[in-house]
Each structure stands twice: as C-alpha cells, then as structure tokens.
Design a protein around this motif. Structure first.
Motif, mmCIF file in Angstrom:
data_model
loop_
_atom_site.group_PDB
_atom_site.id
_atom_site.type_symbol
_atom_site.label_atom_id
_atom_site.label_comp_id
_atom_site.label_asym_id
_atom_site.label_seq_id
_atom_site.Cartn_x
_atom_site.Cartn_y
_atom_site.Cartn_z
ATOM 1 N N UNK A 1 -10.274 6.852 3.459
ATOM 2 C CA UNK A 1 -9.316 5.698 2.944
ATOM 3 C C UNK A 1 -8.255 5.562 4.084
ATOM 4 N N UNK A 2 -8.449 4.304 4.687
ATOM 5 C CA UNK A 2 -7.467 3.788 5.850
ATOM 6 C C UNK A 2 -6.869 2.495 5.410
ATOM 7 N N UNK A 3 -5.562 2.440 5.991
ATOM 8 C CA UNK A 3 -5.021 0.910 5.983
ATOM 9 C C UNK A 3 -5.408 0.194 6.904
ATOM 10 N N UNK A 4 -5.285 -0.942 6.945
ATOM 11 C CA UNK A 4 -5.746 -2.051 8.028
ATOM 12 C C UNK A 4 -4.892 -1.829 9.370
ATOM 13 N N UNK A 5 -5.397 -2.210 10.581
ATOM 14 C CA UNK A 5 -4.714 -1.722 11.816
ATOM 15 C C UNK A 5 -4.742 -3.188 12.379
ATOM 16 N N UNK B 1 -0.239 0.267 12.847
ATOM 17 C CA UNK B 1 -1.126 1.465 12.900
ATOM 18 C C UNK B 1 -1.685 1.557 11.327
ATOM 19 N N UNK B 2 -2.809 2.038 11.563
ATOM 20 C CA UNK B 2 -3.628 2.304 10.233
ATOM 21 C C UNK B 2 -3.353 3.876 9.853
ATOM 22 N N UNK B 3 -3.052 3.958 8.591
ATOM 23 C CA UNK B 3 -2.769 5.054 7.958
ATOM 24 C C UNK B 3 -4.141 5.720 6.982
ATOM 25 N N UNK B 4 -4.125 6.993 7.046
ATOM 26 C CA UNK B 4 -4.917 7.768 6.446
ATOM 27 C C UNK B 4 -4.337 7.843 4.885
ATOM 28 N N UNK B 5 -5.339 7.430 3.891
ATOM 29 C CA UNK B 5 -4.509 7.660 2.775
ATOM 30 C C UNK B 5 -5.301 8.618 1.712
ATOM 31 N N UNK B 6 -4.599 9.590 0.902
ATOM 32 C CA UNK B 6 -5.262 10.587 0.146
ATOM 33 C C UNK B 6 -5.788 10.052 -1.038
ATOM 34 N N UNK C 1 0.857 -1.287 -0.206
ATOM 35 C CA UNK C 1 -0.072 -0.020 0.012
ATOM 36 C C UNK C 1 0.722 1.413 0.039
ATOM 37 N N UNK C 2 2.237 1.040 -0.635
ATOM 38 C CA UNK C 2 2.797 2.311 -0.442
ATOM 39 C C UNK C 2 2.686 3.316 -1.234
ATOM 40 N N UNK C 3 1.973 3.066 -2.534
ATOM 41 C CA UNK C 3 1.721 3.851 -3.475
ATOM 42 C C UNK C 3 0.178 4.236 -3.371
ATOM 43 N N UNK C 4 -0.221 5.546 -3.114
ATOM 44 C CA UNK C 4 -1.498 5.848 -2.925
ATOM 45 C C UNK C 4 -2.349 5.429 -4.155
ATOM 46 N N UNK C 5 -1.845 5.749 -5.221
ATOM 47 C CA UNK C 5 -2.714 5.438 -6.639
ATOM 48 C C UNK C 5 -3.084 4.110 -6.642
#
Lengths: 454, 454
Positions: B437-441, B423-428, B387-391
């Motif tokens: 948009x969030x990554x899993x925690x 941790x979960x991150x918010x993604x733009x 999930x490193x690349x937002x697109x």
C-alpha cells in the motif's frame, strides 16, 4: 460562413412529413417509396423528359461546374457504352493534392457536427429533392455511363437509388435520435442527490470516402454517402473514371444545398482521376479518412479491408449468384423467368444469376423429362422469344459496360473456357448504332471449372 | 442438446420487468440501477458478507470447476496485492489448443442464433442474476486480483459492473428488436401487388474475444462479453493472468445457465494462460474471431487495431487525464477533492487525474496567492489529512496492483524523472501485513518532460 438555421428550419418543416413516413417505413419494413418510379409524363409532367435530356446534353463536352480543393488540371474519362462521347471535364485530383483536399473536407466538420441530426437530415433530404427534380437528366447520365437502358437508369439509377439514399439517411437519423440529446441524471444519496446535467452529441468519425462503381454509380454510392453525411461526417466521392457524371451531379447538389444552409461546401467533394491513377487506394489509407464505402472488385475490396485499418470499411464486392434447377411445375415459364433475369442489363447486375446448376441427367418437368442440354436449349429458346425484336431487346439488355466485360464474353464465345450452349448475339441498337449490345451467352461447365464460375 | 424454450420462457417472464426498466433507462438516460450498491446487511441480508467470503476462501488453492476445450495442463498465476496466494488452478490454453477451442466455441452458435434476441437476453439476465447472488464472493475475487479495497471491489467490480453489463445487454437487445422480425411487403402494381413475406434475422459476427485487464477485470470485460453474447456470438474470455478468478466465476455462471437452457456451454469459454504466453495476440488474429473487446495498454491495443483486421476491434487503452488548475473559489476544498481523486485506488483507475497543470507563477485564490510549490504543498497537506489514519487510508487506497506500478513509483521517488513535490509513503495494512500500500507521489515536471507525463 455559419449554419443558417433559418434555412435548415425551413427545410426541416418542408421535409418533416417525408422524414416521419420514412421513419415509420423502417420501423414496419413494409413497402414505401417517396419517389414515383414511372417516368411517365402523367407523373412527372409533359416537359420533364425533354428538359432532362436537354440538360444532360448541355453538359457534354463542357467543364463540370464544381470545384475540388487540391485538384490540378482536368480529366475527361467517360465514353458512353452507347457510343456517345461525353467529354465532360472534371478537376483531377492526384497524390500531391490530397493534403489540401482532406484539409478542406475537414474544415466544415465542426459546424456540421454542431448543427445536429435534425438540421443535417433536412439538408440531406433537400439534396435528394433536388436530385429528384433532375431525375430525367440523371437517368441519361446513368444510362450513358453504366450502359443501363433508359428506364432502368431512371429507376435503378434514379428513383430507386433515391429510395435507398433516403433509407440510409433515415437509419442514420434514427440512430442519432433514439436517445435523448440531454438528460438530468440524479443519483439518490444521503441528503442531496448527485445531480448531473448530461449532454450527448453524436460524434462523426471523420472523412468518409465513397468509391463509386461503373455499373451502378448512384444506387451503390448514395447510401454510404448520405449515411456518412447525416451522421456529421464529410464525404469525398471518388467516382469510377467511366461513371463520373451521375456522382458529379450528386456532389453538385450537395454543395449547393450546403452552401445555401451556411455550411462549408467542401464537406462534399468530387475526387475525379484518370483511369489507372489508383486514387482510391491512396485516399483510403489516409489518416483523415475514417469511413470507406466501396463497391467494386473482390480484389480491391479485400485490399481495402486489409489495408484501410484506420477506417471502418464497408465493401460490396462481386456476387456469385446460383440457381439450383432441379424441378419445376412449369418448364416454359421457368425458362422465360431465367431468360429475363439473365438478359436484364446483360447480366451485369450484382444480383444477376450467374451459375445455373442442373443435374447431369436432367430432371422431370410438366413438359416431360428434360436433359441437361434440353434445359439449356429451353433457356436459349426463351432468350430468343424475349430478345427477338431489337427495339424492345435493347431496352432490356442495355449496353455492355466495358471492354473488359466484352473481352470475357468474346473469350467464352471462342469456346476456350467451356462448351457454348447458347450463343451470344450482337444486336444493333435502333437509336445508337455504335452501342455495344449483346445477348447473354450460356456456357456448359463442370464442377472442376471453378476458375471460370467461382 | 437443444434450446429448452420452457426454461428461456420462464427466464423471460422472470426478468421481463427488469428488461423493460432497462430499456426505459437507455431511452431516458437518467439514473437507474438494478443492483443495490451498498454492501450493507440491511440490503443483502445478515449472512451474505460472511457467506461470500467463505465461498471465496473455498476456491483458494483448488482447481477451478470449469472445463475449457483444447486446454492442456493448468496455470495458477494469481497472487493478491494484499499478499494472499490465491493458487486457483485454471485449464491452460496454448497455441496448439486453439483449433479445438474455437471449433467448440462455434459449435453452439447455430442454436444460439436461432433462439432469437428475447431468449438470449433472458439467458444473459439470468447470468447477471446469479453473479449478483454471488456479489460478495465476487468482490473478494476482485479485491484480491485488482488490489481494489473491498467496498470499491464490491461496487466497481460488482454492482456497478452489473449495471454496465445490463446496459450493454439491453442496448444489444434494443438494436435487435428495433425492427420487426417479419414483415409483409406489398408493392402496388398493375393488377396484383408484388408480395413478399420477409423474415429478418439478427446475424452474429462469429466468435467474440474478450481480453480482460488486471485493474478492472469485471467492469471492463462484462459489457463486451454480454453485448456479444446477447447478439448471438460465442465468447472466448482471455483474462489477465493476475486477474482470472472474477472472469472464471463469470464464465462459470454463463456456462451454467447456457447448459440449463439447453445451449452449448462452450458458447462461453475461459482461455487462461501463463504470464507471457501472448495468447491474446494469437487468438485475436484467428479467422474465427470476429469481435475483439480489449482493455489494456496502448501498445497492445494499437497492435490489435492494426493486426486483427478480420475482426471488429474495440480497445480501451490508457487514459491521460489532465486537470487545469488556474483558479478556485475554495483552495482548501479543491486540494481535498484532488487528494481524494489521486488517492482513490492509488490513482490506478483509467479515470484518475494524472497531469495537474499549474501556472509557473501560481495564481490567486480565496486563501491568497499560491505559488506552484504552494499548490503542491496544499495537495500534499490534503493527502496527509485524508490518509493520516492507516485503517481508513487503506480502504481508499487499496493496494498497488503490480510490480510494474511499484517500480514506476520507486523510480519517481528516486527523483530521476523529476522533482518530488509530495513523497509517497508506504502504509501498513492493519488486516493484510504483506499488502503493498502506497500513498500517491506528486512529481514536478515541465512541458519538456513529455516522456514521463505523456
């Protein structure tokens, strides 16, 4: 104990052709029977009738040979409508035995499920074969619990009931084998396809509860019993306290074959009770019970539908069958036909006509105009013709199944519920002097009397 | 209005081959699909994507074109997890409209039943064909209600959902046609056989209620809808207030084809409500409703099973999926695989893994011994890689479907429920700046924390 596949393979072989024929019959829905309905010595052999009766008589006054987990003490609740005291003693199941009973019922389900539909069908078919081998004995058991006349008990309680059991069994088998047990699933993709080896296992629901009735202890219980069993469920059979023996014989045969094939006998158990124990209501709402097959009163049937929500509930409740009589090309034949339908088993079948609707002004027939009262008189005369001779009348009427039915008949005869158009007569049974035999009563009611006819 | 058999015969012809293939597929249970899953212009044509999006956008802020008997006023309850205000207005059904709604639903059932399984299957197949023709539009509707990424919405909400609908439909058709519709039954007897001309009619149960969910509005609703419909029932569709449009489009297509074939459009109706109206609970216990197909929470699913006793109730409740991680031949690949399963639609699918069970002391892998924390770190690193690349991340994650899910995520991030391992991150979202948009925690829990993981 483990599934003895040598036994089930032999049974599969032995009953394979019957299974094929039964499958063909449900596909075509034409007439087919595996069980000859004539109790003639030409069909069943010279000694079958006498041997069957002797076997039945040997059971009287004795304890039933089977065991029921969780039972404590015994009950003997059956008295024949023909006056014979059965006195067979069954293990009594009460509230405090249900944990043990249901735990035992479930114990063998893993093996039973793993055996698959073919082995289960073979076991069930073998049970039917053994019941068929005892069909005369069974007919006596049905006669002396339901009050059916012997030939009817032999057919409706024996061979026709076997037909229905086999039919239910083969429908269950068919549904379990319509689709393959294994499949290779390959979804094409870029490069290699996605491959899955799939296995499909018919999964039983849990414990099935079969609640038997007084009038048709086998016919109305066997389809549910064998459908549940062939689909991998365990079955607890809760017979009507006045019609235990036919189902006790059934459970006996099931346990015998299950044991021989290496399965747990407790997959099929008999839960007998004393009249008024209310065991069915307790069993039906147990979480282990996932199927209920019930035949009986509207009141308890509706109660089950409302309360046994953890289970799939099948109820056969009382039928109200209506005949609209507003024309005929043959008045006399029509009356004969109605008389036969009314007299058969004293109208105690769920398919017996109950409400005969006749225009208030009567109607025209080949025999001239018939008034309302003349229609009733015509049916009365036909009943007299049909039931004039006691010896043949009792073979058609059978006996009155219970005091409750007799009380309803007496109340109607008193005229309190409506005008008596054709009176009921007591008939003396030539062979069973204590039998309660009555001819049908015809009551004149109006639309408003829905409490009586509805 | 009456069944226009010229239309259903044409549709039968048109869809006959697909029906045959579907029948073969359920018999063999191998891979088969009638609906290409790639949204590529090579498959669907150059303009399909743009046309579909335009059709979707045209619906926004407008009233839905269909009618619902008994409705009063409108509701507009949908806001996209991507930030788009849908603003589509639907007829609102409330308590006082249910009599009218259900009377209308039942009105056409006589004709629908009489038309028989073949005509009903053809009508249902034509509905699927029309939904397939709008699959891009539908995908946008699914994306902007469920929060699924577009390709997932196209597949899981479009083509795969069509597969499941066709599968349910053909199972229903198969069961209705396994046995002959007519049979000549001849029982041999003395002299002439007893002859009966028998006719068998598949009898629908009544009104089916389909209760849709937020995350898979089509996939989880269509099988029940089309199974009920092909078996002759009417269907009331009660969508989730935040995922109405995909089912409104479905109801629209059903009503369109029903009308063209001369059936009553109200055989399929849309019952939209405002959030919190509790319409499903009211509908589900109505005596006219005899089938309930529900997807959603355990609490309401169990409530339905307990209370909708007049109906046959099918519930798909929440899944708790567990992965036991105690060995691997390829630690890195295992972490990648788990990361993908956790990230897909932000773990909001009912099939997403939830509980990863890891031995407290860790275990040996191809990459050396891994402690409990190292396993978590491995999955965390895999999530970062994935999930490193937002697109590309947003095409996998989709958006968070509801405030309730977001609140649960926030509560976990606060550490109150357990130790945060990843941790979960918010993604733009590059295209939808307001998308949630969030990554899993990944939360570290012990066996005792059953309140959180159970």
């Amino acid at each position: 104990m483990a599934h003895n596949s040598a036994v089930t393979e032999r049974l599969t072989q032995q009953h394979g052709e019957t299974l094929e024929q039964a499958l063909a019959a449900i596909r075509k829905r034409d007439y087919w029977s595996a069980y000859p309905e004539s109790p003639s010595p030409r069909v069943y052999g010279e000694h079958a009738a006498a041997d069957g009766e002797a076997a039945f008589r040997q059971r009287l006054g004795e304890p039933w040979g089977g065991q029921t987990p969780g039972a404590a003490g015994v009950v003997a609740t059956e008295r024949s409508p023909y006056g014979l005291e059965l006195g067979v003693r069954y293990p009594r199941v009460a509230s405090d035995g249900l944990d043990e009973l249901l735990e035992a019922a479930r114990r063998g389900m893993g093996d039973w499920r793993a055996a698959g539909p073919q082995a289960r069908a073979a076991v069930c078919q073998e049970v039917l074969a053994r019941l068929h081998a005892r069909v005369f004995e069974l007919a006596h058991a049905v006669q002396h619990t339901s009050g059916q006349a012997f030939v009817m008990a032999f057919q409706a309680g024996g061979t026709h009931a076997l037909d229905r059991a086999l039919e239910a069994l083969v429908y269950g088998f068919d549904q379990q084998t319509l689709h393959p047990a294994t499949a290779l699933w390959e979804k094409p993709g870029r490069g290699e396809p996605v491959r899955m080896d799939k296995t499909f296992t018919p999964v039983p629901r849990g414990v099935g509860l079969v609640v038997g009735c007084n009038t048709f202890p086998t016919w109305n219980s066997w389809p549910g019993l064998f459908a549940s069993l062939v689909c991998g469920n365990a079955v607890v059979v809760k017979p009507h306290p006045r019609a235990v023996l036919p189902l006790a014989m059934t459970v006996e045969a099931c346990r015998e074959v299950l044991t021989e094939a290496g399965f747990d006998a407790d997959l099929v158990t008999l839960a007998a009770e004393a009249e008024g124990d209310g065991l069915a209501a307790e069993l039906a709402v147990r979480p282990e019970v996932r199927l209920v097959d019930f035949t009986g009163s509207n009141a308890f049937g509706s109660w089950l539908e409302e309360h046994a929500t953890q289970a799939t509930v099948f109820t056969e409740k009382a039928g109200v069958n209506t005949v609209i009589i507003d024309s005929t090309a043959d008045f006399s034949a029509m009356c004969d036909n109605l008389a036969f339908s009314l007299a058969l088993y004293t109208g105690q079948m769920c398919t017996a006509p109950q409400n005969l609707l006749v225009p208030a002004d009567g109607f025209d027939t080949d025999d001239g105009h018939k008034s309302y009262d003349e229609v009733a008189a015509g049916i009365g005369a036909a009943l007299d013709r049909l039931l004039g001779d006691n010896k043949s009348a009792v073979e058609l009427l059978g006996a009155v199944v219970s005091d409750a039915v007799l009380a309803r008949l007496d109340a109607a005869a008193d005229g309190g519920t409506g005008r008596v158009l054709v009176e009921s007569r007591a008939i003396e049974h030539p062979a069973w002097p204590q039998a309660t035999v009555r001819t049908p009563l015809l009551l004149g009611l109006s639309v408003a009397d829905v409490q009586t006819y509805g």
